[in-house]
Design a protein around this motif. Sequence first.
Motif, PDB file in Angstrom:
ATOM      1  N   GLY A  17      38.263 -40.237  13.522  1.00 46.44           N
ATOM      2  CA  GLY A  17      39.368 -41.011  14.088  1.00 46.44           C
ATOM      3  C   GLY A  17      39.885 -42.065  13.128  1.00 46.44           C
ATOM      4  N   ASP A  18      40.465 -43.121  13.699  1.00 48.64           N
ATOM      5  CA  ASP A  18      41.142 -44.123  12.881  1.00 48.64           C
ATOM      6  C   ASP A  18      40.561 -45.517  13.046  1.00 48.64           C
ATOM      7  N   VAL A  19      39.283 -45.629  13.375  1.00 50.54           N
ATOM      8  CA  VAL A  19      38.667 -46.955  13.454  1.00 50.54           C
ATOM      9  C   VAL A  19      38.694 -47.581  12.062  1.00 50.54           C
ATOM     10  N   PRO A  20      39.288 -48.769  11.900  1.00 46.47           N
ATOM     11  CA  PRO A  20      39.343 -49.382  10.570  1.00 46.47           C
ATOM     12  C   PRO A  20      37.966 -49.778  10.066  1.00 46.47           C
ATOM     13  N   VAL A  21      37.808 -49.748   8.739  1.00 49.33           N
ATOM     14  CA  VAL A  21      36.528 -50.022   8.104  1.00 49.33           C
ATOM     15  C   VAL A  21      36.710 -51.026   6.969  1.00 49.33           C
ATOM     16  N   ILE A  22      35.851 -52.032   6.947  1.00 47.79           N
ATOM     17  CA  ILE A  22      35.755 -52.940   5.799  1.00 47.79           C
ATOM     18  C   ILE A  22      34.380 -52.746   5.191  1.00 47.79           C
TER      19      ILE A  22
END
Length: 244
Positions: free
Chosen positions: A76-81
């Motif tokens: 999916g498109d869960v943002p990641v840092i």
Amino acid sequence: MTDSDTPRILLVDDEPSIREPLGEYLETQGFAVTAAASAAEARSVLRAQGVDLVVSDIMMPGEDGLSLTRHLREAGDVPVILLTARAEDTERIIGLEMGADDYVVKPFNPRELVARIRTVLRRTQANGRALDSGGTSYAFGPWVLREVERVLVDEAGEEVALSSGEYHLLHALLRHPRQVMSRDRLLDLVRGREADIFDRAIDNLVSRLRKKIETDPAHPQLVKTVWGGGYTLACEVKRIGPAA
């Protein structure tokens, strides 16, 4: 974003001396934090609950943060840092190619991480509002990019998977057809200048995108290089939908 007004952060780090105080600090800044000591534990958390953003260390025993990022992008498109002890360009670029949204190099000021989290979440919210409004489809060459689903479709109706970075790059080019886009401008549109990334990251994204949309990636007809200038989408684009 979730239904809650409190952004939910998944913090992944195998070092308790980092994970625990950082989680406590993020909670004082208004985030709901779930901590995981490994990528495997993070996967279990993600199966059990939704999160708005993942902060993950890269160097961990077993599955590392880069592999976890790849999994998140496929799912999916869960943002990641990503958090890393290395400041080397190569590792940063690999992380960005995997689909990470930003990078923070250890040691870092927790306030910097909070600022980057909020920047990424604002960008995510803005994208969500655009999707909720109905979005736009872009027809170009033999392709259609559907903004709402973030799906690229060929003439036969077959979907072609795009990473988060590839989608944002193509979307930026489609919104500015036949314009020469400098690398700096593309960095602004793809990631935001708040993210500490490099011109080469754009070059790598362009190369990957060409492999998916060009008949002959070695001799591109859609995304062309303008020597000394940057890149341009060298074809007509038809907008279909609310923003047309």
